[in-house]
Design an enzyme around this catalytic site. Sequence first.
Site, PDB file in Angstrom:
ATOM      1  N   GLY A 179       2.568   1.017  11.181  1.00 20.88           N
ATOM      2  CA  GLY A 179       2.291   0.269  12.397  1.00 20.88           C
ATOM      3  C   GLY A 179       1.883  -1.144  12.088  1.00 20.88           C
ATOM      4  O   GLY A 179       2.289  -2.100  12.753  1.00 20.88           O
TER       5      GLY A 179
ATOM      6  N   GLU B  27      -6.785  -3.764  12.231  1.00 19.18           N
ATOM      7  CA  GLU B  27      -6.405  -4.506  11.026  1.00 19.18           C
ATOM      8  C   GLU B  27      -7.433  -5.582  10.688  1.00 19.18           C
ATOM      9  O   GLU B  27      -7.725  -5.818   9.513  1.00 19.18           O
ATOM     10  CB  GLU B  27      -5.023  -5.125  11.201  1.00 19.18           C
TER      11      GLU B  27
ATOM     12  N   GLU C 228       0.844  -1.188   0.000  1.00 21.87           N
ATOM     13  CA  GLU C 228       0.000   0.000   0.000  1.00 21.87           C
ATOM     14  C   GLU C 228       0.890   1.252   0.000  1.00 21.87           C
ATOM     15  O   GLU C 228       1.845   1.324   0.786  1.00 21.87           O
ATOM     16  CB  GLU C 228      -0.901   0.012   1.239  1.00 21.87           C
TER      17      GLU C 228
END
Length: 872
Positions: A277, A314, A143
């Site tokens: 993260g 997530e 990404e």
Amino acid sequence: MTSPDDHRLPRSVVPRRYELVLAPDLELASFSGSERVEIEVVEPVERIVMHAADLEIVGASLALGWASDGDDLATADSFSLGAELDDASETVAFLAPSEDVPPGRYTLSCSFRGVLNDKLHGFYRSTFDDEGTTRVLATTQFEQTDARRAFPCLDEPDRKAVFSVTIDAPAGAVALSNGRELSSEELADGRRRVRFADTIPMSTYLVAFVVGPLVATPAVDVDGVALRVVCAPGKEHLAGPALDAAAHALRYFAEYFAIPYPGDKVDLVAIPDFAAGAMENLGCVTFRESILLADPDDAARTELERLAEVVEHELAHMWFGDLVTMRWWNGIWLNEAFATFMALCCEDDYRPEWKVFTSFARSKGTALGIDGLHATRPVEFPVALPDEAAAMFDVLTYEKGASVLWMLEQYLGTELFPPGIRRYLAAHAQGSTETHDLWDAIEAEASGVPVRAVMEGWIFRGGYPLVSASSKVAPDGTEAVGLAQSPFTYLAHPPGGDGPSEVGSSWLVPVIARSGGGELARVLLGPDGAELPAGAAPVVVNAGGSGFYRVAYDAALRSALLSGYESLEPVERYGLVSDAWATFLAGRSSLREVSEVLSRVASETDPHVWSVVIGALGLLDLLAPEGRRAGLAEYSRGLLAPQLARVGWERAAGEDEMTRTLRAALVAALGTFGRDDAVARHCDALFAGDHGDGPPVPADIASAVLGVVADHGHASELDAILARYRSPRDPLDEDRHLGALGRVTDPDAARRVRELCLTEIRNQSAPHLLASLLSNRSSGPATWEFVRDHYEELVRRFPPHSIHRTVNGVVGLAQVGDDGRPLHADGIRSFLAGRFEGGHRRLVDQSLERLEVNVRLARRLPSELDELVLPG
């Protein structure tokens, strides 16, 4: 004029399925690969254009038919393709030998080679120490637009396809991808060929490969979904908190969304070198080690809360982002804001004692701080080049986006909001959407509320309002509260006076208010104002704290509110204190008015409310004239020391979670700008024991103690901190000591830390560490000179698009001389002019505007500081 479509691939080719074979060479930091891409050509084309970057194309061909449909490609008509790489557009054009390729189903085969880079994007290498030996692994971060660095593809989010992945892994290495492992066979050269199950149709940025000397925990069965943590050897015992949070999250989201988990397994993978993260790759979620791995007996509540929140965030993406994806990068907030909000809902269900929505008020406060700048931006805005989306991964996307969703959910009620979300996901499963699709789905369930009209103002307009509440008499003669709105900004005009402002002029504001009798009132506040029945005092506007706006009360309402301070919910008290400080920072009120609010906090027990007070006192110390800092420190001790005496240094039997968090905040403040010698000595003693033969510092105050020691320590303390950073007990211990390096004030110690940012400190951490040093009053000026002198080297060394994270630290360099002139700000502005483009220019402009806000505060302080009066 350039259209966004100018940067998009032609729509003449539609991908359906990728069959990928990747063979990484960990020793040579390279890889080779091949792919068969099943495509549908919808109109005649002379070239098939795909994305490719940093790849060498070895060969390519095109055959009629799809193997997945049973076509025999060995006997199909096929021909070789030429390949033209364009570095500027990061594309490869596959050229037919003579005539156009007619419409139909084809399989494009391609072989390629690439490098495992050290920039933490694409297909890259990461390393870790294993008892003195450096181990290497290969991993991915795609990404926004870096799948093209691993294999040629149509690297746009709405070009979804099925992925069938095979990895030729070195002997002894673990191989992971999105799907479950189907087979494993040894090859003649000693490598192992691992084949994985097909994915659902998904975007290229969600594909993942991890190959290296890692270990996996035994799988946990979560209603048929195999859940594991994968990490470096010897760290498996730290997987428990993540596994527990993830198991709860999978069940919670499947029930909330009324859709089963869309993959066939979940691996949570701890990566030593990782720029972000975490990353929501379907079935193969990657994390920083310090976020995923923790010993529950040696972790602070805040650290465990952060771990759970990121894991839940997530996993929320498996539905919001992976199953249903934004059509283009302008809609990235659809992924990130919803995952942030749903993680809060999940965590509140998981650990209600953590009071996560009160904690979130601090994150929302950070977003309000940025959104009150003229250099803010709408949550969603047009994106042409995908690289522009890189600057959208900020607090406006995550925290403001989540905040307005919370505001909407609370206004509609929890009985109406979830059905709208389920309608949206069910209608668009495995597809791509625009923002209005979400609002329309929620509005269909929320009868009578114009959801789309309300929310488009908050998403497509920057800024937020200051809601003014005043006592009045209604036309029928009853007492009422009048509400009005105006844009809130810290500066009356953009810096420079003539620049554009991204702050809107009005919004449809979903207001929830409560009277002293507990009665709730809901009203949509438009540009013409609104009225509420007064009810019993005090009247709380933004009851429950979910509104994304600030509130200013007239004198009578404010006095009643302060008198009833203890009756307010913690999140409401947070808002009252935060809004008082923000209006002072904006020059709309005096420090005396802030002091009046602070006079009520002596009985406060919530750490989040105290965080506003401590943050304000820290900023005053950062900006005050040197001769006034001792008086400020005395004021801080007078306010904070009684609180530390009340909670004590050691955890008491039956102590709640919030007290532990408050203790750490008080220690950190008193031991630094509070100049409390007793606190500093106690921190020194705890530190000496922990780094010698004594007991470890309790986890809840470990970071605070390290920060205090770093603040007044010298060479020996830095040596001890560095030694533990290099040989930590676990990833959290490493992270705490890394953070302490950014708090050193001794000039020689700070110089050593800066130099380590060019050598030893991992690239993922060095930008943040330099930012911390920049924002430190003692080390900031020398650190700015270091950044300025090594700027090009830092840009080359750091991961792409991360130097702005360092630049953000300049907001602390706002000190002024006796004549009111900035000591550093003008030179900073001059140096940064013209060095950033696109979305990252906006991020730097935000930092520079925050710097200007602080400069103006520094000019006011000499005449304001006498207004601070201790309570009682």
